[in-house]
Design a protein around this motif. Sequence first.
Motif, PDB file in Angstrom:
ATOM      1  N   LEU A   1       0.713  -1.007  -0.086  1.00  0.00           N
ATOM      2  CA  LEU A   1      -0.149  -0.145  -0.286  1.00  0.00           C
ATOM      3  C   LEU A   1       0.681   1.280   0.159  1.00  0.00           C
ATOM      4  O   LEU A   1       0.640   2.037  -0.642  1.00  0.00           O
TER       5      LEU A   1
ATOM      6  N   SER B   1      -7.295   2.943   6.003  1.00  0.00           N
ATOM      7  CA  SER B   1      -7.659   1.369   4.596  1.00  0.00           C
ATOM      8  C   SER B   1      -7.612  -0.020   5.329  1.00  0.00           C
ATOM      9  O   SER B   1      -8.388  -0.486   5.449  1.00  0.00           O
TER      10      SER B   1
ATOM     11  N   ILE C   1      -3.218   7.113   4.333  1.00  0.00           N
ATOM     12  CA  ILE C   1      -3.888   6.522   3.631  1.00  0.00           C
ATOM     13  C   ILE C   1      -3.827   4.634   3.893  1.00  0.00           C
ATOM     14  O   ILE C   1      -5.248   3.927   3.916  1.00  0.00           O
TER      15      ILE C   1
ATOM     16  N   GLU D   1     -11.464  -0.832   5.909  1.00  0.00           N
ATOM     17  CA  GLU D   1     -12.175  -1.657   5.005  1.00  0.00           C
ATOM     18  C   GLU D   1     -11.435  -2.765   4.899  1.00  0.00           C
ATOM     19  O   GLU D   1     -11.763  -3.813   5.186  1.00  0.00           O
ATOM     20  N   LEU D   2      -9.973  -2.871   4.363  1.00  0.00           N
ATOM     21  CA  LEU D   2      -9.037  -3.728   3.940  1.00  0.00           C
ATOM     22  C   LEU D   2      -9.100  -4.745   4.754  1.00  0.00           C
ATOM     23  O   LEU D   2      -8.632  -6.350   5.066  1.00  0.00           O
TER      24      LEU D   2
ATOM     25  N   THR E   1       0.963   4.006  -3.020  1.00  0.00           N
ATOM     26  CA  THR E   1       0.285   5.942  -2.614  1.00  0.00           C
ATOM     27  C   THR E   1       1.227   6.511  -2.597  1.00  0.00           C
ATOM     28  O   THR E   1       1.088   7.582  -3.236  1.00  0.00           O
TER      29      THR E   1
END
Length: 257
Positions: free
Chosen positions: A68, A92, A88, A96-97, A72
């Motif tokens: 990630l 994340s 970020i 969610e992830l 990013t």
Amino acid sequence: MKKIIENLGGKLLFLINYIGNISYLSFSSFKKAFKLKKREDIFKYVNEIGSESMPLVGIISLFTGMVLVMQTAHALKKFGAEMYSGGIVSVSMIRELGPVLIALIVAGRVGASIAAEIGVMKITEQIDALEVMAVDPVAYLVSPRIIAGLISLPSLFIISFFISIFGAFFVGVFTVGISSGVFLYQSFKYIGIKDFLIGLFKVIVFSIIIINVSSYQGLNAYGGAEGVGRASTYAVVSSFFFIILANLIITGLFYFV
């Protein structure tokens, strides 16, 4: 045309019946979990679901954090904003992830095992033997796993979050060149107690889905060794489907409604 409509209607009715059966099993197993007398099985299942999944979850979380940051930071570097890559990653992973990733790992590793174990008991008539001895199969086989899942998955979620941040920190500081203080500050600046609680709520829901779907497939296995394999496959596929669906509903409810 009539045949197509009939097929679609039959599949829709099957799906509604399937969801209803899973919901009933979930309610029944959760209710009976509070009446358990034998607590030793819970620790055994915590070890199977949580402890034995930890190495795989840890490695995947570490690599996910690293990837990630690479992605990013590469995109944000064009705007001179690579320092925000830590934020970020943390947002994340906690929203969610992280919850979905852990649930998919556990569903693939543990869900198939649960379905196979209970499926073998069903086919070899051990479930019938329990009922003859006045032992409730749901209370004996499913409820202890529910409690173990409610302990294991939230623990894995918290640990995996910090492991992913560590992986992101390593890449962000030593490869991208972001200051360590800035990276850590940005990593925790944009997450609040709401994000943490929603992530925790998600893994709790996912754990209930995985255990009950896998147990349901095992309890309804038939057809010998082939039936056990089919139950294991359906347990994983169904768990994946309901995890993604539940994640969509929970995210929509808490962030957009």
